[in-house]
Motif scaffolding. Structure first.
Motif, PDB file in Angstrom:
ATOM      1  N   PRO B  51       0.832  -1.209   0.000  1.00 18.45           N
ATOM      2  CA  PRO B  51       0.000   0.000   0.000  1.00 18.45           C
ATOM      3  C   PRO B  51       0.867   1.260   0.000  1.00 18.45           C
ATOM      4  O   PRO B  51       2.083   1.179  -0.021  1.00 18.45           O
ATOM      5  CB  PRO B  51      -0.770  -0.122   1.314  1.00 18.45           C
ATOM      6  CG  PRO B  51       0.126  -0.918   2.201  1.00 18.45           C
ATOM      7  CD  PRO B  51       0.948  -1.814   1.321  1.00 18.45           C
ATOM      8  N   ASP B  52       0.205   2.426  -0.003  1.00 18.39           N
ATOM      9  CA  ASP B  52       0.943   3.686   0.011  1.00 18.39           C
ATOM     10  C   ASP B  52       1.249   4.135   1.431  1.00 18.39           C
ATOM     11  O   ASP B  52       2.159   4.925   1.661  1.00 18.39           O
ATOM     12  CB  ASP B  52       0.133   4.777  -0.710  1.00 18.39           C
ATOM     13  CG  ASP B  52      -0.145   4.387  -2.155  1.00 18.39           C
ATOM     14  OD1 ASP B  52       0.817   4.097  -2.869  1.00 18.39           O
ATOM     15  OD2 ASP B  52      -1.324   4.338  -2.545  1.00 18.39           O
ATOM     16  N   LEU B  53       0.420   3.646   2.379  1.00 17.60           N
ATOM     17  CA  LEU B  53       0.582   4.083   3.766  1.00 17.60           C
ATOM     18  C   LEU B  53       0.026   2.986   4.682  1.00 17.60           C
ATOM     19  O   LEU B  53      -0.963   2.345   4.347  1.00 17.60           O
ATOM     20  CB  LEU B  53      -0.190   5.401   3.968  1.00 17.60           C
ATOM     21  CG  LEU B  53      -0.200   6.031   5.357  1.00 17.60           C
ATOM     22  CD1 LEU B  53       1.196   6.467   5.766  1.00 17.60           C
ATOM     23  CD2 LEU B  53      -1.149   7.233   5.378  1.00 17.60           C
ATOM     24  N   VAL B  54       0.695   2.777   5.814  1.00 15.64           N
ATOM     25  CA  VAL B  54       0.232   1.756   6.754  1.00 15.64           C
ATOM     26  C   VAL B  54       0.019   2.394   8.121  1.00 15.64           C
ATOM     27  O   VAL B  54       0.890   3.114   8.614  1.00 15.64           O
ATOM     28  CB  VAL B  54       1.272   0.608   6.889  1.00 15.64           C
ATOM     29  CG1 VAL B  54       0.820  -0.390   7.967  1.00 15.64           C
ATOM     30  CG2 VAL B  54       1.482  -0.102   5.565  1.00 15.64           C
ATOM     31  N   PHE B  55      -1.183   2.132   8.705  1.00 13.92           N
ATOM     32  CA  PHE B  55      -1.383   2.447  10.119  1.00 13.92           C
ATOM     33  C   PHE B  55      -1.223   1.144  10.882  1.00 13.92           C
ATOM     34  O   PHE B  55      -1.811   0.128  10.503  1.00 13.92           O
ATOM     35  CB  PHE B  55      -2.786   3.037  10.357  1.00 13.92           C
ATOM     36  CG  PHE B  55      -2.876   4.487   9.990  1.00 13.92           C
ATOM     37  CD1 PHE B  55      -2.401   5.461  10.871  1.00 13.92           C
ATOM     38  CD2 PHE B  55      -3.430   4.884   8.772  1.00 13.92           C
ATOM     39  CE1 PHE B  55      -2.475   6.800  10.527  1.00 13.92           C
ATOM     40  CE2 PHE B  55      -3.504   6.221   8.435  1.00 13.92           C
ATOM     41  CZ  PHE B  55      -3.025   7.185   9.303  1.00 13.92           C
ATOM     42  N   LEU B  56      -0.413   1.179  11.936  1.00 14.89           N
ATOM     43  CA  LEU B  56      -0.091  -0.060  12.617  1.00 14.89           C
ATOM     44  C   LEU B  56      -0.276   0.110  14.117  1.00 14.89           C
ATOM     45  O   LEU B  56       0.363   0.965  14.745  1.00 14.89           O
ATOM     46  CB  LEU B  56       1.362  -0.440  12.291  1.00 14.89           C
ATOM     47  CG  LEU B  56       1.982  -1.613  13.032  1.00 14.89           C
ATOM     48  CD1 LEU B  56       1.257  -2.905  12.674  1.00 14.89           C
ATOM     49  CD2 LEU B  56       3.464  -1.723  12.698  1.00 14.89           C
ATOM     50  N   ILE B  82       2.790   4.514  10.019  1.00 13.32           N
ATOM     51  CA  ILE B  82       2.449   5.359  11.170  1.00 13.32           C
ATOM     52  C   ILE B  82       1.906   4.436  12.255  1.00 13.32           C
ATOM     53  O   ILE B  82       1.010   3.621  11.996  1.00 13.32           O
ATOM     54  CB  ILE B  82       1.393   6.413  10.778  1.00 13.32           C
ATOM     55  CG1 ILE B  82       1.985   7.371   9.737  1.00 13.32           C
ATOM     56  CG2 ILE B  82       0.924   7.179  12.019  1.00 13.32           C
ATOM     57  CD1 ILE B  82       0.966   8.300   9.108  1.00 13.32           C
ATOM     58  N   VAL B  83       2.476   4.520  13.461  1.00 13.75           N
ATOM     59  CA  VAL B  83       2.019   3.605  14.505  1.00 13.75           C
ATOM     60  C   VAL B  83       0.910   4.247  15.322  1.00 13.75           C
ATOM     61  O   VAL B  83       0.876   5.460  15.515  1.00 13.75           O
ATOM     62  CB  VAL B  83       3.174   3.168  15.434  1.00 13.75           C
ATOM     63  CG1 VAL B  83       4.185   2.342  14.652  1.00 13.75           C
ATOM     64  CG2 VAL B  83       3.845   4.352  16.088  1.00 13.75           C
ATOM     65  N   ILE B  84      -0.011   3.390  15.738  1.00 15.31           N
ATOM     66  CA  ILE B  84      -1.090   3.826  16.610  1.00 15.31           C
ATOM     67  C   ILE B  84      -0.754   3.307  18.003  1.00 15.31           C
ATOM     68  O   ILE B  84      -0.514   2.108  18.175  1.00 15.31           O
ATOM     69  CB  ILE B  84      -2.437   3.236  16.159  1.00 15.31           C
ATOM     70  CG1 ILE B  84      -2.688   3.572  14.677  1.00 15.31           C
ATOM     71  CG2 ILE B  84      -3.569   3.748  17.033  1.00 15.31           C
ATOM     72  CD1 ILE B  84      -3.905   2.871  14.105  1.00 15.31           C
ATOM     73  N   THR B  85      -0.629   4.239  18.957  1.00 15.00           N
ATOM     74  CA  THR B  85      -0.283   3.793  20.302  1.00 15.00           C
ATOM     75  C   THR B  85      -1.521   3.832  21.167  1.00 15.00           C
ATOM     76  O   THR B  85      -2.050   4.891  21.467  1.00 15.00           O
ATOM     77  CB  THR B  85       0.795   4.692  20.915  1.00 15.00           C
ATOM     78  OG1 THR B  85       0.435   6.043  20.698  1.00 15.00           O
ATOM     79  CG2 THR B  85       2.133   4.419  20.284  1.00 15.00           C
ATOM     80  N   GLY B  86      -1.946   2.630  21.543  1.00 15.91           N
ATOM     81  CA  GLY B  86      -3.177   2.517  22.322  1.00 15.91           C
ATOM     82  C   GLY B  86      -3.016   3.120  23.690  1.00 15.91           C
ATOM     83  O   GLY B  86      -3.883   3.842  24.160  1.00 15.91           O
ATOM     84  N   PHE B 104       3.600   8.879  14.849  1.00 18.03           N
ATOM     85  CA  PHE B 104       2.682   8.087  15.685  1.00 18.03           C
ATOM     86  C   PHE B 104       1.413   8.860  15.977  1.00 18.03           C
ATOM     87  O   PHE B 104       1.386  10.089  15.949  1.00 18.03           O
ATOM     88  CB  PHE B 104       3.363   7.631  16.979  1.00 18.03           C
ATOM     89  CG  PHE B 104       3.659   8.752  17.939  1.00 18.03           C
ATOM     90  CD1 PHE B 104       4.809   9.518  17.792  1.00 18.03           C
ATOM     91  CD2 PHE B 104       2.804   9.024  19.001  1.00 18.03           C
ATOM     92  CE1 PHE B 104       5.092  10.539  18.676  1.00 18.03           C
ATOM     93  CE2 PHE B 104       3.081  10.041  19.894  1.00 18.03           C
ATOM     94  CZ  PHE B 104       4.236  10.810  19.719  1.00 18.03           C
ATOM     95  N   LEU B 105       0.362   8.075  16.218  1.00 20.96           N
ATOM     96  CA  LEU B 105      -0.966   8.645  16.451  1.00 20.96           C
ATOM     97  C   LEU B 105      -1.494   8.054  17.750  1.00 20.96           C
ATOM     98  O   LEU B 105      -1.776   6.860  17.814  1.00 20.96           O
ATOM     99  CB  LEU B 105      -1.877   8.260  15.264  1.00 20.96           C
ATOM    100  CG  LEU B 105      -3.304   8.777  15.271  1.00 20.96           C
ATOM    101  CD1 LEU B 105      -3.339  10.294  15.181  1.00 20.96           C
ATOM    102  CD2 LEU B 105      -4.071   8.182  14.082  1.00 20.96           C
ATOM    103  N   THR B 110      -9.084  12.228  17.055  1.00 24.14           N
ATOM    104  CA  THR B 110     -10.250  12.801  16.380  1.00 24.14           C
ATOM    105  C   THR B 110     -10.121  12.547  14.879  1.00 24.14           C
ATOM    106  O   THR B 110      -9.012  12.332  14.383  1.00 24.14           O
ATOM    107  CB  THR B 110     -10.315  14.315  16.593  1.00 24.14           C
ATOM    108  OG1 THR B 110      -9.180  14.904  15.930  1.00 24.14           O
ATOM    109  CG2 THR B 110     -10.276  14.686  18.073  1.00 24.14           C
ATOM    110  N   PRO B 111     -11.238  12.574  14.142  1.00 30.71           N
ATOM    111  CA  PRO B 111     -11.165  12.412  12.678  1.00 30.71           C
ATOM    112  C   PRO B 111     -10.208  13.429  12.052  1.00 30.71           C
ATOM    113  O   PRO B 111      -9.467  13.101  11.124  1.00 30.71           O
ATOM    114  CB  PRO B 111     -12.606  12.671  12.228  1.00 30.71           C
ATOM    115  CG  PRO B 111     -13.445  12.330  13.406  1.00 30.71           C
ATOM    116  CD  PRO B 111     -12.632  12.678  14.619  1.00 30.71           C
TER     117      PRO B 111
END
Lengths: 140, 380
Positions: B51-56, B82-86, B104-105, B110-111
């Motif tokens: 893909p062009d971008l990965v959220f992980l 881009i990592v998602i940190t819970g 990181f996100l 928010t949207p």
């Protein structure tokens, strides 16, 4: 000496060919020229030559190699000794200078680099003609 | 108008609600959102079509996010992740960024935050694609340059030289000595020019790293012998003696013999060129620690101190040239490149009027001097 030997030069640079031809003519060879692979192959089919001087880098690429391969497949033409005259050693195919790569496209071939000194040119031509003649004598 | 390109975004997260909300926010006519609810599935989808971008998501059952990140980095170093940190811990995000994540996100987001970071990630992806394309183009230009220079420049020069050969051979018994001298001068300068084109090609158009493909264990004494042999005629002409001092049991080096010989020939040629007649050049080879060191020492004109730093650069000929010495200043630059590809180094010490010593240092083959078999190390 008997009849003069007949040589064919195939090279797409007429100026370079003129420089080679003058040396060979002075040495009493009979020299024909072709400036592209098509004319060269036609000449080879229409006349008997004793030796071919062949350029490798012609036209869009290594078209000389195509000619050499065709000669190698022809039972009669593969007897023809070939002197490959080329500047290819500096091409990317050979990364660094060193011993020139002996191509062995046909039974008897040799490689010299452009430009080639008269003495060396005549030496190679004589040697190739002799090797080819010896092979012929042996096979008979 | 630009052909609309649909961006593909892959979201890897074990929480259904995250996958759904990402899809809802991002999916549209210009953007397709793919989802995977575990690391293994995500990796499989990336393999199928990057893909062009990965959220992980970093915290998932099974393969951990960091593990997935490491595998993505190994296989697709250019892919923007881009990592998602819970658990909103900065430390895990920092760790992921260290390992190559783009950003990181932190959850919850928010949207608007998601859209913003997506735009940045995609922009970065496009830049990387463009950079890669430019690199490829540069590589092609460089390679084509080799072909163009070699044919377009060398062909006419070769033709001129060939005709000059023919002409002088033809006029051999008609030319006066001074006319012959003129012809000789023409030939020499043409040869120099052909040689120069050749050197340019070597420096600018040849990928020197390709040498590594033909590395093999090399015995330096053999190469030194060859190199000395090749410059011997020049040395003899100036009544210069070349002495070779080789240590016993010299370890081998890993290298490409042709190019290493070229380095030695370059150094020896320079030594002869800048030596006074009737002097001596010494070639010394010995093991020093884990290296093999070859030193070429002359007692010639030496090099001015201010010239030393530029010596190994392209066209870096010293300014204080002795009269009548020809050269384009590429020999040492080529030598340096060759030595560096071999993991070695080249250095010089010099004193004007006293001479110069060039030292090439190459890593020895680490295996302890293997039994050389029927061809024992010899002293030359």
């Amino acid at each position: 000496m008997s009849e003069p030997k007949r040589l064919l030069i195939i090279d797409d640079d007429p100026d370079f060919v003129a420089g080679i031809k003058a040396i060979l003519v002075k040495a009493k060879y009979e020299v024909d020229t072709a400036y592209n692979p098509k004319d060269g192959l036609a000449a080879l089919k229409s006349k008997d030559y004793d030796l071919l001087l062949l350029d490798i880098m012609m036209g869009r690429g290594a078209e000389g190699i195509m000619i050499a391969r065709k000669l190698g497949k022809d039972p009669k033409l593969r007897q023809l000794p070939v002197l490959i005259i080329t500047g290819i050693r500096e091409q990317m195919a050979f990364l660094f200078p060193g011993q020139a790569v002996h191509p062995h496209f046909v039974d008897v071939d040799e490689l010299v680099e452009k430009p080639v000194e008269p003495k060396l040119l005549l030496q190679k031509v004589e040697a190739l003609l002799k090797t080819a003649a010896d092979r012929k004598a042996k096979s008979k | 108008m630009r052909v609309p390109h649909r961006d593909n975004i892959l979201v890897i997260d074990d929480e259904e609600v995250v996958l759904d909300s990402c899809t809802q926010v991002l999916a549209g006519p210009e953007c397709r959102v793919l989802t995977a609810n575990n690391g293994a599935e995500g990796l499989r989808m990336i393999e199928q079509s990057p893909p062009d971008l990965v959220f992980l998501d970093l915290k998932m059952p099974g393969l951990s996010g960091l593990e997935v990140l490491a595998r993505i980095r190994a296989r697709h170093p250019l892919l923007v992740v881009i990592v998602i940190t819970g658990y909103a811990t900065v430390s895990s995000a920092v760790e992921a960024m260290k390992q190559g994540a783009f950003d990181f996100l932190p959850k919850p987001f928010t949207p608007e935050e998601l859209r913003l970071i997506t735009q940045r990630g995609l922009a970065h992806h496009r830049l990387q694609q463009q950079a890669a394309a430019l690199r490829r183009e540069k590589e092609m230009l460089r390679e084509n340059f080799a072909a163009i220079v070699s044919h377009e420049l060398k062909a006419p020069l070769g033709a001129i030289q060939q005709n000059l050969y023919a002409l002088t051979a033809d006029l051999e018994d008609k030319l006066s000595d001074s006319q012959k001298e003129i012809c000789q001068r023409l030939k020499t300068r043409l040869d120099d020019l052909l040689q120069l084109v050749h050197s340019w090609l070597r420096v600018f158009a040849v990928d020197i790293n390709k040498l590594k493909d033909s590395f093999q264990p090399v015995r330096l004494p053999d190469l030194i012998g060859k190199a000395v042999e090749s410059v011997q005629p020049h040395a003899t002409r100036k009544a210069i003696t070349i002495q070779t001092v080789l240590a016993d049991n010299l370890p081998r080096v890993q290298g490409e013999p042709g190019s290493l010989t070229e380095v030695l020939v370059n150094l020896l040629n320079n030594a002869v060129k800048y030596s006074f007649p009737d002097s001596k050049i010494t070639v010394r080879a010995e093991a020093q620690g884990t290296d093999v060191v070859v030193a070429v020492a002359d007692t010639g004109v030496g090099i001015a101190k201010e010239d030393l730093p530029y010596l190994f650069q392209d066209f870096g000929r010293g300014r204080s040239q002795p009269a009548g010495v020809a050269g384009c200043g590429l020999g040492l630059a080529i030598s340096r490149r060759i030595v560096e590809v071999h993991g070695g180094s080249i250095a010089v010490e010099s004193e004007p009027g006293k001479g110069s010593t060039f030292t090439v240092r190459l890593p020895a083959v680490s295996a302890p001097a293997a039994n050389p078999g029927p061809n024992p190390e010899r002293k030359v």
